[in-house]
Design a protein around this motif. Sequence first.
Motif, PDB file in Angstrom:
ATOM      1  N   VAL A 164       0.929  -1.270   0.076  1.00 50.35           N
ATOM      2  CA  VAL A 164      -0.083  -0.046   0.056  1.00 50.35           C
ATOM      3  C   VAL A 164       0.792   1.263   0.033  1.00 50.35           C
ATOM      4  CG1 VAL A 164      -2.012   1.080   1.005  1.00 50.35           C
ATOM      5  CG2 VAL A 164      -1.440  -1.287   1.441  1.00 50.35           C
ATOM      6  N   PRO A 165       0.877   1.970  -1.044  1.00 45.57           N
ATOM      7  CA  PRO A 165       1.929   3.175  -1.227  1.00 45.57           C
ATOM      8  C   PRO A 165       1.394   4.203  -0.166  1.00 45.57           C
ATOM      9  CG  PRO A 165       0.786   2.634  -3.187  1.00 45.57           C
ATOM     10  CD  PRO A 165       0.119   1.649  -2.386  1.00 45.57           C
ATOM     11  N   ASP A 166       2.483   4.831   0.519  1.00 45.74           N
ATOM     12  CA  ASP A 166       2.169   5.794   1.314  1.00 45.74           C
ATOM     13  C   ASP A 166       1.876   7.116   0.671  1.00 45.74           C
ATOM     14  OD1 ASP A 166       1.792   6.603   3.899  1.00 45.74           O
ATOM     15  OD2 ASP A 166       3.851   6.411   4.583  1.00 45.74           O
ATOM     16  N   TYR A 167       0.697   7.736   1.000  1.00 42.49           N
ATOM     17  CA  TYR A 167       0.504   9.001   0.327  1.00 42.49           C
ATOM     18  C   TYR A 167      -0.048   9.868   1.180  1.00 42.49           C
ATOM     19  CZ  TYR A 167      -1.471  12.048  -3.672  1.00 42.49           C
ATOM     20  OH  TYR A 167      -1.592  13.235  -4.276  1.00 42.49           O
ATOM     21  N   PRO A 168       0.582  11.241   1.195  1.00 43.22           N
ATOM     22  CA  PRO A 168       0.153  11.978   2.326  1.00 43.22           C
ATOM     23  C   PRO A 168      -1.294  12.599   2.256  1.00 43.22           C
ATOM     24  CG  PRO A 168       1.966  12.907   0.833  1.00 43.22           C
ATOM     25  CD  PRO A 168       1.560  11.748   0.233  1.00 43.22           C
ATOM     26  N   LEU A 169      -1.798  12.451   1.270  1.00 49.68           N
ATOM     27  CA  LEU A 169      -3.447  12.551   1.176  1.00 49.68           C
ATOM     28  C   LEU A 169      -4.289  11.769   1.760  1.00 49.68           C
ATOM     29  CD1 LEU A 169      -5.373  14.725  -0.183  1.00 49.68           C
ATOM     30  CD2 LEU A 169      -5.617  13.243  -2.067  1.00 49.68           C
ATOM     31  N   PHE A 170      -3.816  10.571   1.889  1.00 53.14           N
ATOM     32  CA  PHE A 170      -4.708   9.586   2.694  1.00 53.14           C
ATOM     33  C   PHE A 170      -4.329   9.462   4.028  1.00 53.14           C
ATOM     34  CE2 PHE A 170      -3.844   6.692  -1.341  1.00 53.14           C
ATOM     35  CZ  PHE A 170      -4.995   7.305  -2.077  1.00 53.14           C
ATOM     36  N   LEU A 171      -5.522   9.854   5.004  1.00 49.27           N
ATOM     37  CA  LEU A 171      -5.243   9.546   6.453  1.00 49.27           C
ATOM     38  C   LEU A 171      -5.242   8.273   6.784  1.00 49.27           C
ATOM     39  CD1 LEU A 171      -5.446  10.935   8.974  1.00 49.27           C
ATOM     40  CD2 LEU A 171      -8.121  11.111   9.013  1.00 49.27           C
ATOM     41  N   TYR A 172      -5.967   7.248   5.939  1.00 53.40           N
ATOM     42  CA  TYR A 172      -5.932   5.871   6.095  1.00 53.40           C
ATOM     43  C   TYR A 172      -5.347   5.223   4.962  1.00 53.40           C
ATOM     44  CZ  TYR A 172      -8.972   7.220  10.108  1.00 53.40           C
ATOM     45  OH  TYR A 172      -9.336   7.772  11.145  1.00 53.40           O
ATOM     46  N   GLN A 173      -4.493   4.558   5.188  1.00 52.36           N
ATOM     47  CA  GLN A 173      -4.090   3.636   3.778  1.00 52.36           C
ATOM     48  C   GLN A 173      -5.279   2.838   3.165  1.00 52.36           C
ATOM     49  OE1 GLN A 173      -1.635   5.174   2.591  1.00 52.36           O
ATOM     50  NE2 GLN A 173      -1.399   6.402   4.470  1.00 52.36           N
ATOM     51  N   PRO A 174      -5.325   2.721   1.878  1.00 47.09           N
ATOM     52  CA  PRO A 174      -6.681   2.200   1.348  1.00 47.09           C
ATOM     53  C   PRO A 174      -6.231   0.529   0.999  1.00 47.09           C
ATOM     54  CG  PRO A 174      -5.747   3.669  -0.334  1.00 47.09           C
ATOM     55  CD  PRO A 174      -4.761   3.795   0.993  1.00 47.09           C
ATOM     56  N   TYR A 175      -6.300  -0.059   2.012  1.00 41.93           N
ATOM     57  CA  TYR A 175      -5.823  -1.648   1.693  1.00 41.93           C
ATOM     58  C   TYR A 175      -6.582  -2.276   0.932  1.00 41.93           C
ATOM     59  CZ  TYR A 175      -4.153  -6.352   2.485  1.00 41.93           C
ATOM     60  OH  TYR A 175      -3.835  -7.633   2.336  1.00 41.93           O
ATOM     61  N   GLU A 176      -7.947  -2.183   1.009  1.00 36.08           N
ATOM     62  CA  GLU A 176      -8.867  -2.743   0.060  1.00 36.08           C
ATOM     63  C   GLU A 176      -8.529  -2.508  -1.583  1.00 36.08           C
ATOM     64  OE1 GLU A 176      -9.491  -1.573   3.112  1.00 36.08           O
ATOM     65  OE2 GLU A 176     -11.508  -1.180   3.034  1.00 36.08           O
ATOM     66  N   LEU A 177      -8.225  -1.172  -1.662  1.00 37.22           N
ATOM     67  CA  LEU A 177      -7.934  -0.730  -3.037  1.00 37.22           C
ATOM     68  C   LEU A 177      -6.655  -1.567  -3.557  1.00 37.22           C
ATOM     69  CD1 LEU A 177      -9.637   1.300  -4.368  1.00 37.22           C
ATOM     70  CD2 LEU A 177      -7.703   3.103  -3.832  1.00 37.22           C
ATOM     71  N   ALA A 178      -5.817  -1.388  -2.623  1.00 30.25           N
ATOM     72  CA  ALA A 178      -4.394  -2.109  -3.234  1.00 30.25           C
ATOM     73  C   ALA A 178      -4.792  -3.551  -3.489  1.00 30.25           C
ATOM     74  CB  ALA A 178      -3.389  -1.732  -1.977  1.00 30.25           C
ATOM     75  N   LEU A 179      -5.477  -4.260  -2.380  1.00 21.57           N
ATOM     76  CA  LEU A 179      -5.575  -5.534  -2.485  1.00 21.57           C
ATOM     77  C   LEU A 179      -6.336  -5.957  -3.829  1.00 21.57           C
ATOM     78  CD1 LEU A 179      -5.472  -8.443  -1.449  1.00 21.57           C
ATOM     79  CD2 LEU A 179      -7.688  -8.013  -0.103  1.00 21.57           C
ATOM     80  N   SER A 180      -7.419  -5.274  -4.332  1.00 20.02           N
ATOM     81  CA  SER A 180      -8.415  -5.524  -5.510  1.00 20.02           C
ATOM     82  C   SER A 180      -7.382  -5.338  -6.528  1.00 20.02           C
ATOM     83  CB  SER A 180      -9.493  -4.838  -5.421  1.00 20.02           C
ATOM     84  OG  SER A 180      -9.263  -3.659  -5.366  1.00 20.02           O
ATOM     85  N   SER A 181      -6.700  -4.215  -6.541  1.00 23.38           N
ATOM     86  CA  SER A 181      -5.773  -4.021  -7.855  1.00 23.38           C
ATOM     87  C   SER A 181      -4.741  -5.018  -7.996  1.00 23.38           C
ATOM     88  CB  SER A 181      -5.089  -2.583  -7.566  1.00 23.38           C
ATOM     89  OG  SER A 181      -5.798  -1.590  -7.708  1.00 23.38           O
ATOM     90  N   LYS A 182      -4.126  -5.541  -6.604  1.00 28.23           N
ATOM     91  CA  LYS A 182      -3.062  -6.687  -6.993  1.00 28.23           C
ATOM     92  C   LYS A 182      -3.853  -8.053  -7.363  1.00 28.23           C
ATOM     93  CE  LYS A 182       0.900  -8.163  -5.936  1.00 28.23           C
ATOM     94  NZ  LYS A 182       2.252  -7.680  -6.278  1.00 28.23           N
ATOM     95  N   LEU A 183      -4.972  -8.150  -6.989  1.00 33.15           N
ATOM     96  CA  LEU A 183      -5.684  -9.442  -7.134  1.00 33.15           C
ATOM     97  C   LEU A 183      -6.051  -9.326  -8.831  1.00 33.15           C
ATOM     98  CD1 LEU A 183      -8.380  -9.862  -4.359  1.00 33.15           C
ATOM     99  CD2 LEU A 183      -6.406 -11.235  -4.828  1.00 33.15           C
TER     100      LEU A 183
END
Length: 380
Positions: free
Chosen positions: A60-79
């Motif tokens: 999950v790339p760290d991005y300053p705009l995200f207060l919470y890192q979007p794991y579901e987004l990263a997981l679905s893209s990886k899938l």
Amino acid sequence: MKSMVIGIVCYPTFGGSGVMATELGIALAEKGHEVHFITYQQPVRLDLLSHNVHFHEVFVPDYPLFLYQPYELALSSKLVDMVKLHKIEVLHVHYAIPHAYAGYMAKKMLEEEHIYIPMVTTLHGTDITLVGNHPFYKPAVSFSINNSDVVTSVSQSLKEDTLRLFDIDKEIFVVPNFIKVEKQGNTYTECQRDLMAQPEERIITHISNLRPVKRIVDVIEIFCRIQKEMPAKLLMVGEGPEKEMAEEMCIAKGIEDKVLFLGNSNEIDKILCFSDLFLLPSEKESFGLAALEAMACGVPVISSNAGGLPEVNVQGVSGFLSAVGAVDEMSDNAIAILKDSETLAKYKNQAKEEALKFDTKNIVPLYEAVYENALRVVSY
Ligand code: GMT
């Protein structure tokens, strides 16, 4: 049976759902299937990668705009990427949230490219009875279950809880947790119990993530009563929020020299090999994999009768069950099992015998049948 390419999504930690998913992947690979674990770190019980077992890290790339890192987004893209790259045929997600939720998004993205992949969701318990039942998550859990192609639960009790707590229009198939009974208990010919206790001491063990739902206070209360009747040691295995309280409680009761806190361990079978009794007085327990692991090593179980525990621990055979919080009765039953070597040996044998019902070779084919069923569902 034709071999399949299976993607497994799970929590890679010491929790039962992650352990089960890992053991399933290993067993499937041994049967010739190609297994891809897709999760944020290599599962703790997965020490062997091979041409049949692969691990893909979800970053999950760290991005300053995200207060919470979007794991579901990263997981679905990886899938999506992994399904395409490795030609994964079936996705098996363990735990409804966020895994089934992310899996559904991946399915939909793949459909845009005319790739149709079935998703099997296995419910493990805390996703339903604790976390998932929180009103905040309810719509996401119901949605994820109803939009899975096939849903399994690890016990009949969990199936009933799920149908009672959520609006489910999907059939739920019960596929119990399993264990390789021959491996468990046969690995260590010499148990080295003298590392832990004197020959005359009974060894009592508790393994969990030491959360309030495990009723750690009851574990210590039961042990406290046992050690008044006979020399004994308590091994507490695992890390969790109740650990400090438990340590303080042992000091307050003056039993701190009889209780060893061993932390998280990858040597569960070694610890169980020299254990005489396992305590699991949980408030809730969809199955109780820890109890099954103990039984497979020939360790009788004193447990509560919560959730799916009566489907695993058989009253008067592999141990005894009591109502949640019935510490006196649990202690009396523990003492009855431990009182003499003959009785203890009888319960040890019976515990191992009961565990055989859940042997890998009996349960893994059920998952293979589930995958075939799922493949049929999407090909319609
Ligand atoms: O027991 C825990 O707190 C861990 C939890 C998990 O989510 O990994 O375990 C659940 O799944 C296990 C594997 O199916 C079951 O054996 C446990 O009974 C279940 N825990 C609860 O229901 C509390």
